[in-house]
Design a protein around this motif. Structure first.
Motif, mmCIF file in Angstrom:
data_model
loop_
_atom_site.group_PDB
_atom_site.id
_atom_site.type_symbol
_atom_site.label_atom_id
_atom_site.label_comp_id
_atom_site.label_asym_id
_atom_site.label_seq_id
_atom_site.Cartn_x
_atom_site.Cartn_y
_atom_site.Cartn_z
ATOM 1 N N SER A 16 0.829 -1.208 0.000
ATOM 2 C CA SER A 16 0.000 0.000 0.000
ATOM 3 C C SER A 16 0.866 1.262 0.000
ATOM 4 O O SER A 16 0.599 2.207 -0.755
ATOM 5 N N ASP A 17 1.893 1.298 0.847
ATOM 6 C CA ASP A 17 2.805 2.454 0.879
ATOM 7 C C ASP A 17 3.521 2.600 -0.459
ATOM 8 O O ASP A 17 3.651 3.704 -0.988
ATOM 9 N N GLN A 18 3.985 1.490 -1.012
ATOM 10 C CA GLN A 18 4.680 1.554 -2.297
ATOM 11 C C GLN A 18 3.763 2.101 -3.389
ATOM 12 O O GLN A 18 4.175 2.953 -4.177
ATOM 13 N N ASP A 19 2.518 1.625 -3.423
ATOM 14 C CA ASP A 19 1.570 2.099 -4.436
ATOM 15 C C ASP A 19 1.296 3.589 -4.285
ATOM 16 O O ASP A 19 1.265 4.331 -5.269
ATOM 17 N N THR A 20 1.100 4.036 -3.043
ATOM 18 C CA THR A 20 0.833 5.455 -2.790
ATOM 19 C C THR A 20 1.998 6.312 -3.261
ATOM 20 O O THR A 20 1.806 7.345 -3.918
ATOM 21 N N ILE A 21 3.211 5.901 -2.939
ATOM 22 C CA ILE A 21 4.399 6.663 -3.324
ATOM 23 C C ILE A 21 4.573 6.662 -4.843
ATOM 24 O O ILE A 21 4.836 7.701 -5.452
ATOM 25 N N LYS A 22 4.398 5.512 -5.468
ATOM 26 C CA LYS A 22 4.586 5.412 -6.922
ATOM 27 C C LYS A 22 3.526 6.189 -7.704
ATOM 28 O O LYS A 22 3.812 6.707 -8.784
ATOM 29 N N ARG A 23 2.311 6.291 -7.175
ATOM 30 C CA ARG A 23 1.241 7.038 -7.855
ATOM 31 C C ARG A 23 1.493 8.543 -7.824
ATOM 32 O O ARG A 23 0.993 9.277 -8.674
ATOM 33 N N SER A 24 2.242 8.989 -6.847
ATOM 34 C CA SER A 24 2.502 10.416 -6.717
ATOM 35 C C SER A 24 3.495 10.869 -7.784
ATOM 36 O O SER A 24 4.434 10.171 -8.121
ATOM 37 N N ARG A 25 3.281 12.039 -8.286
ATOM 38 C CA ARG A 25 4.225 12.625 -9.245
ATOM 39 C C ARG A 25 4.921 13.842 -8.639
ATOM 40 O O ARG A 25 5.695 14.501 -9.311
ATOM 41 N N THR A 26 4.616 14.142 -7.368
ATOM 42 C CA THR A 26 5.168 15.356 -6.756
ATOM 43 C C THR A 26 6.305 15.091 -5.776
ATOM 44 O O THR A 26 6.974 16.018 -5.350
ATOM 45 N N TYR A 27 6.522 13.834 -5.425
ATOM 46 C CA TYR A 27 7.618 13.514 -4.501
ATOM 47 C C TYR A 27 8.120 12.105 -4.765
ATOM 48 O O TYR A 27 7.459 11.299 -5.418
ATOM 49 N N ALA A 28 9.338 11.838 -4.270
ATOM 50 C CA ALA A 28 9.967 10.519 -4.356
ATOM 51 C C ALA A 28 10.207 10.055 -5.790
ATOM 52 O O ALA A 28 10.171 8.871 -6.081
ATOM 53 N N THR A 29 10.455 11.015 -6.689
ATOM 54 C CA THR A 29 10.825 10.645 -8.056
ATOM 55 C C THR A 29 12.300 10.883 -8.323
ATOM 56 O O THR A 29 12.822 10.423 -9.333
#
Length: 127
Positions: free
Chosen positions: A82-95
């Motif tokens: 769930s955490d991985q999916d949330t982070i990967k869906r974001s385009r504003t951080y963790a890229t």
């Protein structure tokens, strides 16, 4: 030898652990936390950690519970799907390193001292 015992004063550890840096690997789903001293992994409150695009900017609090079972200056958090999916869906951080920051709330983990010292609020970019 006069048989006298050694005398001295015990100075308790009052040094607060500091989050020095962290690394986030989305390929393996691991978050590595590097502290200034050994911390008690079993006291880590993962839900007090948040990722965002800059220090102090909170985009998502983590919900993962799997961590390395080890007394060390390094704690490994295994991100939940769930955490991985949330982070990967974001385009504003963790890229990239430039937009990956971790905020660590006061009391999120303690060291191994008796009585324990708690990490204070900190926020930093990924290293």
């Amino acid at each position: 030898s006069n048989g006298s015992a050694l005398q001295g004063t015990f100075q308790p550890d009052t040094t607060v652990p500091v989050l020095l840096y962290f690394g986030l690997d989305m390929n393996t789903g691991r978050l590595l936390l590097h502290f200034s001293e050994t911390v008690n992994y079993s006291t880590l409150v993962v839900r007090n950690l948040a990722l965002g695009s800059a220090p102090g900017i909170i985009s998502t609090y983590l919900t993962s519970t799997a961590i390395s079972a080890n007394y060390s200056a390094v704690i490994v958090i295994y991100l939940s799907p769930s955490d991985q999916d949330t982070i990967k869906r974001s385009r504003t951080y963790a890229t990239s390193l430039a937009n990956t920051a971790l905020t660590f709330l006061t009391g999120s983990v303690q060291d191994t001292a008796v009585p324990p010292n708690y990490v204070l609020y900190s926020s930093a970019y990924a290293a």
